[in-house]
Structure formats: C-alpha cells, structure tokens
Motif scaffolding. Sequence first.
Motif, PDB file in Angstrom:
ATOM      1  N   SER A  47      35.146  49.611  39.404  1.00  0.00           N
ATOM      2  CA  SER A  47      35.867  48.492  40.077  1.00  0.00           C
ATOM      3  C   SER A  47      36.198  47.383  39.174  1.00  0.00           C
ATOM      4  O   SER A  47      37.029  46.459  39.415  1.00  0.00           O
ATOM      5  CB  SER A  47      35.258  47.654  41.360  1.00  0.00           C
ATOM      6  N   VAL A  48      35.866  47.404  37.517  1.00  0.00           N
ATOM      7  CA  VAL A  48      36.347  46.460  37.000  1.00  0.00           C
ATOM      8  C   VAL A  48      37.016  47.274  35.627  1.00  0.00           C
ATOM      9  O   VAL A  48      36.471  48.217  35.227  1.00  0.00           O
ATOM     10  CB  VAL A  48      35.232  45.865  36.320  1.00  0.00           C
ATOM     11  N   TRP A  64      29.609  37.705  36.594  1.00  0.00           N
ATOM     12  CA  TRP A  64      30.898  37.469  36.192  1.00  0.00           C
ATOM     13  C   TRP A  64      31.439  38.133  35.206  1.00  0.00           C
ATOM     14  O   TRP A  64      30.734  38.222  34.094  1.00  0.00           O
ATOM     15  CB  TRP A  64      31.118  35.986  36.253  1.00  0.00           C
ATOM     16  N   TYR A  73      36.176  38.761  37.260  1.00  0.00           N
ATOM     17  CA  TYR A  73      35.696  39.577  38.364  1.00  0.00           C
ATOM     18  C   TYR A  73      34.360  38.880  38.758  1.00  0.00           C
ATOM     19  O   TYR A  73      33.587  38.484  37.777  1.00  0.00           O
ATOM     20  CB  TYR A  73      35.353  40.978  37.817  1.00  0.00           C
ATOM     21  N   LYS A  74      33.947  38.912  40.164  1.00  0.00           N
ATOM     22  CA  LYS A  74      32.876  38.470  40.536  1.00  0.00           C
ATOM     23  C   LYS A  74      31.978  39.413  41.288  1.00  0.00           C
ATOM     24  O   LYS A  74      32.618  40.038  42.317  1.00  0.00           O
ATOM     25  CB  LYS A  74      32.957  37.424  41.498  1.00  0.00           C
ATOM     26  N   LEU A  75      30.832  40.027  40.634  1.00  0.00           N
ATOM     27  CA  LEU A  75      29.999  41.286  41.373  1.00  0.00           C
ATOM     28  C   LEU A  75      29.199  40.690  42.090  1.00  0.00           C
ATOM     29  O   LEU A  75      27.853  40.112  41.478  1.00  0.00           O
ATOM     30  CB  LEU A  75      29.702  42.134  40.072  1.00  0.00           C
ATOM     31  N   LYS A  76      28.843  41.147  43.160  1.00  0.00           N
ATOM     32  CA  LYS A  76      27.498  40.779  44.072  1.00  0.00           C
ATOM     33  C   LYS A  76      26.558  42.059  43.861  1.00  0.00           C
ATOM     34  O   LYS A  76      25.524  41.879  44.009  1.00  0.00           O
ATOM     35  CB  LYS A  76      28.100  40.790  45.538  1.00  0.00           C
ATOM     36  N   ARG A  81      32.690  43.914  44.881  1.00  0.00           N
ATOM     37  CA  ARG A  81      33.284  42.817  43.822  1.00  0.00           C
ATOM     38  C   ARG A  81      34.394  42.049  44.353  1.00  0.00           C
ATOM     39  O   ARG A  81      34.965  42.675  45.500  1.00  0.00           O
ATOM     40  CB  ARG A  81      33.611  43.529  42.469  1.00  0.00           C
ATOM     41  N   SER A  83      38.108  40.054  43.066  1.00  0.00           N
ATOM     42  CA  SER A  83      38.776  39.884  41.652  1.00  0.00           C
ATOM     43  C   SER A  83      39.601  38.652  41.773  1.00  0.00           C
ATOM     44  O   SER A  83      40.124  38.541  42.715  1.00  0.00           O
ATOM     45  CB  SER A  83      39.384  41.247  41.069  1.00  0.00           C
TER      46      SER A  83
END
Length: 222
Positions: A47-48, A64, A73-76, A81, A83
């Motif tokens: 996803s990144v 992050w 990007y913010k990944l939980k 995620r 973006s």
Amino acid sequence: INLSHTAPNPGSIRTLYEDRTGNLWIGTDNGLFMYSAKDNVSMPIHSVGGRVSAITQTTDGMIWICTEDGYLYKLKSPEERESFYIKKDFMAMDATSDGVLWLGTKQGNVYRYLSDTGELTDYSASTGMTGSTIYKIVADMHNHLWIGSNQKLTEFNPRNGAYRNYLTSDEELILNRFLPRSAYKNQHGIIYWGGIPGFISVTPSQRLESIPQNVKVHITNI
C-alpha cells in the motif's frame, strides 16, 4: 535480511526505523518493507510506494511514512493505511510526544503537520532555514527539534520559537560535513550525528526554554 527474497525489485535502502514492538520498517527508493524479528519474516507493504525518505511512529501507535514523491502515509496496520498527497519533496520527518509531525524537504523547508486536522504550516523562517536540503529531523526528550543539513545542525524549540545553530565551520565541531540520515537517538536521549571524518554526540538540554527577549541593536563602529 535479503529484500530480494521478498520482492523482485526492492530498490536501494534509504531509511530504517524500529517501532515500539520491535518491528523493523525498511524504506527503499521503491517502496516499504517490514521485518519481524520475532518471526524472522520480512514482507513488502504494497500500500506504500515511491521513494521512501523517512519513517516515524506517533504516541498513538500509528506508523507514518513520507516520500520524496510528495506523499504522506499513515499506517494503522500493514494492510490498513491512509494516504495524503501534499506535493512536497519530503526528505526528513519525526514526531514530538504531542503527536505533531515535523517534516523537512529537499528545498530546505520545515513544516508542521497536524494529523487530526491535516493542517500544514511552514516553519522555515522560524527555524532559520536558508534553503539547504534537510536530511534528518530528530525530536528530543524536551520536544525540541534537531534539524540536520549538509553543513548545519539546528536545535529548535517550537514552544517559544528559539533556535541555535551548530555549523561545520565552527572550530569546536570536528566534522567537515554531516552525512545524510546519519543520526541515532539512544535510550538515554543522547543523539549521535554522523559525518566526515567521524561523529558527534549531542545531549539535549532545556537551555532554549527561556522566553526570547527583544534586543535593541546599537551600532558601535563602521
């Protein structure tokens, strides 16, 4: 850890970050990978994408990632995620304990990013930046920012706007230049900065906590 066993074209490694649970996040010029030391398994984070330049973790546990291609990007989790496209050449990032993200760019700008509102504020003038590429930002135990470029290291206190510079031209600084992304903060809060021909250690202090006073300049000689 051989990333070519995980992806056919992993790219060159640009940055590393170990989170609070012991996972190693590996940013390359072709994406993001995560290595679990517990399971001895590495996996690509599909996803990144893009040229990953910095990785950090906020107090809420979120990972992050910023890229030189202008994405944040913010990944939980590795699969979940968010973006944000901000159209900046991000090169450096770290988070203070209040959850605020601080980012540096190739053009030498420093930005504050509030994750809850998405507000981006330019702090370049406040931090005394002069246009040199920012390669590293480290937040210390007092929530001061240490901003590293090729020839200068700047300590900045966001609470009162005070800052001071350490230049490679200073006699007391043994380095001719700082190396990109060559910084490490240990468990005691001491920050090590690598360069040529060695490295220096910085022990954070609260000397920038005093409120700056307006100074009236007197010309004494021309």
